[in-house]
Enzyme design. Structure first.
Site, short mmCIF file in Angstrom:
data_model
loop_
_atom_site.label_atom_id
_atom_site.label_comp_id
_atom_site.label_asym_id
_atom_site.label_seq_id
_atom_site.Cartn_x
_atom_site.Cartn_y
_atom_site.Cartn_z
N ASP A 41 0.85 -1.19 0.00
CA ASP A 41 0.00 0.00 0.00
C ASP A 41 0.89 1.24 0.00
OD1 ASP A 41 -3.21 0.51 0.98
OD2 ASP A 41 -1.81 2.20 1.13
N HIS A 111 -10.22 -4.99 -3.44
CA HIS A 111 -8.91 -5.23 -2.84
C HIS A 111 -9.08 -5.65 -1.39
CE1 HIS A 111 -9.97 -0.95 -2.54
NE2 HIS A 111 -9.39 -0.96 -1.35
P1 5GP Z 1 -9.75 1.58 0.37
O1 5GP Z 1 -9.86 2.87 1.15
O2 5GP Z 1 -10.44 1.68 -0.98
O3 5GP Z 1 -10.18 0.37 1.15
O4 5GP Z 1 -8.21 1.34 0.11
C1 5GP Z 1 -7.52 1.89 -0.95
C2 5GP Z 1 -6.04 1.79 -0.61
O5 5GP Z 1 -5.31 1.99 -1.81
C3 5GP Z 1 -5.55 2.83 0.39
O6 5GP Z 1 -5.02 2.16 1.54
C4 5GP Z 1 -4.52 3.62 -0.38
O7 5GP Z 1 -3.42 3.98 0.42
C5 5GP Z 1 -4.13 2.67 -1.49
N1 5GP Z 1 -3.68 3.31 -2.70
C6 5GP Z 1 -4.30 4.33 -3.35
N2 5GP Z 1 -3.62 4.64 -4.47
C7 5GP Z 1 -2.57 3.79 -4.54
C8 5GP Z 1 -1.52 3.62 -5.48
O8 5GP Z 1 -1.41 4.30 -6.51
N3 5GP Z 1 -0.60 2.64 -5.22
C9 5GP Z 1 -0.69 1.84 -4.12
N4 5GP Z 1 0.25 0.92 -3.95
N5 5GP Z 1 -1.68 1.98 -3.20
C10 5GP Z 1 -2.61 2.94 -3.42
#
Ligand code: 5GP
Ligand code: ZN
Length: 125
Positions: A41, A111
């Site tokens: 992440d 994810h």
């Molecule tokens: P959500 O909030 O949708 O459950 O989690 C999305 C996750 O994706 C977040 O923890 C955020 O830090 C991660 N994330 C967002 N953009 C990117 C990216 O471009 N690369 C990576 N490796 N992680 C990302």
């Protein structure tokens, strides 16, 4: 299209995580097989924080249908393999899937978060 409940294309060109799958955006890849990918992440919330995704685009867990159960199992398998590789299988870890607004889902490609490397509070916020 593989099931009526999974209307999305195999990959969606503008989707951030589809672009990581396609290696159009860099990511630190931890583990992968033919169907799933684990990568670190960008904004880690624990010493170990990676994301495990199906390579095929699915918006979220609620968009997965009966035909996707094998793929979901592969994501779980990827999480346990990544946990092993990242050295947290002995101390334990947490797997989290955020679905929709109230869970704070911010990337709309399914994810699973793998969090570990420190004690994790419960219940989550
Ligand atoms: P959500 O909030 O949708 O459950 O989690 C999305 C996750 O994706 C977040 O923890 C955020 O830090 C991660 N994330 C967002 N953009 C990117 C990216 O471009 N690369 C990576 N490796 N992680 C990302
Ligand atoms: Zn996608």
């Amino acid at each position: 299209m593989t099931s009526p409940a999974s209307p999305e294309a195999p990959t969606t060109p503008k989707c951030l995580f589809c672009r990581i799958v396609a290696r159009e955006i860099p990511a630190t890849i931890v583990w992968e097989d033919e169907h799933a990918l684990a990568f670190k992440d960008l904004n880690p919330q624990a010493p170990v924080h990676c994301l495990v995704i199906p390579k095929r685009h699915l918006v979220g867990i609620h968009h997965a249908g009966k035909d996707d159960v094998d793929l979901l199992g592969r994501v779980f398998h990827g999480a346990r393999e990544a946990a092993e590789l990242l050295g947290v299988s002995g101390t334990g870890y947490r797997l989290v899937v955020n679905q929709g607004e109230h869970a704070g889902q911010s990337v709309f490609h399914l994810h699973m978060h793998l969090l570990g490397g420190r004690p994790l509070a419960w219940p989550p916020g």
